[in-house]
Design an enzyme around this catalytic site. Sequence first.
Site, PDB file in Angstrom:
ATOM      1  N   SER A  80       0.800  -1.225   0.000  1.00 40.90           N
ATOM      2  CA  SER A  80       0.000   0.000   0.000  1.00 40.90           C
ATOM      3  C   SER A  80       0.833   1.276   0.000  1.00 40.90           C
ATOM      4  O   SER A  80       0.360   2.310  -0.444  1.00 40.90           O
ATOM      5  CB  SER A  80      -0.963  -0.001   1.184  1.00 40.90           C
ATOM      6  OG  SER A  80      -0.280  -0.294   2.373  1.00 40.90           O
TER       7      SER A  80
ATOM      8  N   HIS B 262      -5.416  -3.466  -2.961  1.00 43.50           N
ATOM      9  CA  HIS B 262      -5.034  -2.500  -4.002  1.00 43.50           C
ATOM     10  C   HIS B 262      -4.904  -3.119  -5.385  1.00 43.50           C
ATOM     11  O   HIS B 262      -4.584  -2.423  -6.342  1.00 43.50           O
ATOM     12  CB  HIS B 262      -3.710  -1.819  -3.632  1.00 43.50           C
ATOM     13  CG  HIS B 262      -3.819  -0.978  -2.402  1.00 43.50           C
ATOM     14  ND1 HIS B 262      -4.365   0.290  -2.402  1.00 43.50           N
ATOM     15  CD2 HIS B 262      -3.485  -1.241  -1.117  1.00 43.50           C
ATOM     16  CE1 HIS B 262      -4.343   0.776  -1.175  1.00 43.50           C
ATOM     17  NE2 HIS B 262      -3.814  -0.136  -0.371  1.00 43.50           N
TER      18      HIS B 262
ATOM     19  N   LYS C 181     -11.529   0.828  -1.926  1.00 40.95           N
ATOM     20  CA  LYS C 181     -10.553   1.318  -2.893  1.00 40.95           C
ATOM     21  C   LYS C 181     -11.209   1.391  -4.273  1.00 40.95           C
ATOM     22  O   LYS C 181     -12.041   2.250  -4.482  1.00 40.95           O
ATOM     23  CB  LYS C 181      -9.295   0.460  -2.833  1.00 40.95           C
ATOM     24  CG  LYS C 181      -8.362   0.983  -1.737  1.00 40.95           C
ATOM     25  CD  LYS C 181      -8.200   0.124  -0.550  1.00 40.95           C
ATOM     26  CE  LYS C 181      -7.509   0.868   0.582  1.00 40.95           C
ATOM     27  NZ  LYS C 181      -7.135  -0.015   1.678  1.00 40.95           N
TER      28      LYS C 181
HETATM   29  C1  LIG Z   1      -7.013  -0.212   3.037  1.00 42.89           C
HETATM   30  C2  LIG Z   1      -6.430  -1.524   3.379  1.00 42.89           C
HETATM   31  C3  LIG Z   1      -7.011  -2.343   4.340  1.00 42.89           C
HETATM   32  C4  LIG Z   1      -8.128  -1.865   5.220  1.00 42.89           C
HETATM   33  O1  LIG Z   1      -9.331  -1.866   4.539  1.00 42.89           O
HETATM   34  P1  LIG Z   1     -10.507  -0.962   5.112  1.00 42.89           P
HETATM   35  O2  LIG Z   1     -11.704  -1.519   4.434  1.00 42.89           O
HETATM   36  O3  LIG Z   1     -10.188   0.429   4.734  1.00 42.89           O
HETATM   37  O4  LIG Z   1     -10.527  -1.160   6.593  1.00 42.89           O
HETATM   38  C5  LIG Z   1      -6.504  -3.597   4.532  1.00 42.89           C
HETATM   39  N1  LIG Z   1      -5.446  -4.034   3.824  1.00 42.89           N
HETATM   40  C6  LIG Z   1      -4.830  -3.256   2.913  1.00 42.89           C
HETATM   41  C7  LIG Z   1      -3.653  -3.782   2.172  1.00 42.89           C
HETATM   42  C8  LIG Z   1      -5.299  -1.967   2.668  1.00 42.89           C
HETATM   43  O5  LIG Z   1      -4.679  -1.179   1.808  1.00 42.89           O
END
Ligand SMILES: *Cc1c(COP(=O)(O)O)cnc(C)c1O
Length: 385
Positions: free
Chosen positions: A177, A205, A234
């Site tokens: 990320s 992602h 996302k």
């Molecule tokens: C954003 C993210 C999460 C968390 O997801 P949310 O739905 O925002 O709680 C978990 N793992 C990764 C790799 C992320 O980028």
Amino acid sequence: MRGRLQAELAERRAERERAGRQRSRQVVRAAGPCAQADATTDSRWIDFCSNDYLGLAREPSLLDAARRAAGAGSGASALVSGHSIAHAELEAELADWLGAEAAVLLPSGYQANLALGPTLLGRGDAALADRLNHASINDGLRLSAARILRYAHADAGDAERRCDTRVRWLATDSVFSMDGDIAPLADLAALADRRGLGLWVDDAHGLGVLGPGGRGALAAAGVVPDARVVTFGKSLGTQGAAILGDAALVDELVNRGRGVIYSTALAPMLVAATRHALDRLRTEAWRRERLQAHVDRFRAGLARVGLPVPASRTPIQPIVLGDDRRAVAASRALERRGFLVRAIRPPTVPEGRARLRLTLSAAHDEADIDRLVEALSEVLAETDA
Ligand SMILES: *Cc1c(COP(=O)(O)O)cnc(C)c1O
């Protein structure tokens, strides 16, 4: 007691300020498909830090879908009465699309990884984990009380060297990320096969961005993990998450996953908006293609103005500056030029690796990308150490 607590918090804040590590939330107002305005000054910026990769988050049709949902809230956890037809259908759609036997919804990706850790592992077990995994995987593993063996970033060879007989699972992000690079998924899957480990991959992602039909980084690598986390916040532009795997894994999560059992089921309006977003993601391939063209344009632009080009070929494009204060100064200078780009500092990234984390979206225009490159070129020259 109260006075002592206050003094303690004030001291911690002062410490953060001395270290240049104090953080705060900016109040913003949506000002277009990928623009934000400051709620008080009304300054307007093109947003280059959101994870709304496909530009779906502000599509009016998602809100229309939410409005047609059976309710705003689900009223109870999934095991009580919160699991509606729409929830079951979204789970089936995701499982079918991603080639898994089954799926279970959770209110967030953070919660999904927290639910997985203690479901998969217990005291006496061990897990291999990439050093740069997302905090939610780290926290899920910690909750499990298993021993965590961290291997060098994206290094399947190092993972294998650290593997011992107590290791049961290997956990990794697909697309990292903060760096935008991709885990060696095929090598990790081969290692998991050789050693009889479960493979737990968080594709937050990758989904919607990579792979055939936008099925994610795992589909791009031809890997089907034992536990796959996908998130809706996302590329799908909504909120929530799912864990996919065999029916037996999903059954175990429904019975033992604390984030499934002890939390109100995902809001029906989010289920409806997410199903609609999934339809659009699957039928509007142009969003993914436009996003990739933006990534290529941005990278070519950096090379043209003589700036270092990040290794990442995903929409996450980090410009590592090292020093915290330089990263913050560069972010402020970009703000003054009309671009919202966040400085990411430790502990989110390792010490000495503060950076600007830029994210591109299909909602951007070519001109936005070109102007961003110009602004970066000026700002990085100005803030040169
Ligand atoms: C954003 C993210 C999460 C968390 O997801 P949310 O739905 O925002 O709680 C978990 N793992 C990764 C790799 C992320 O980028």
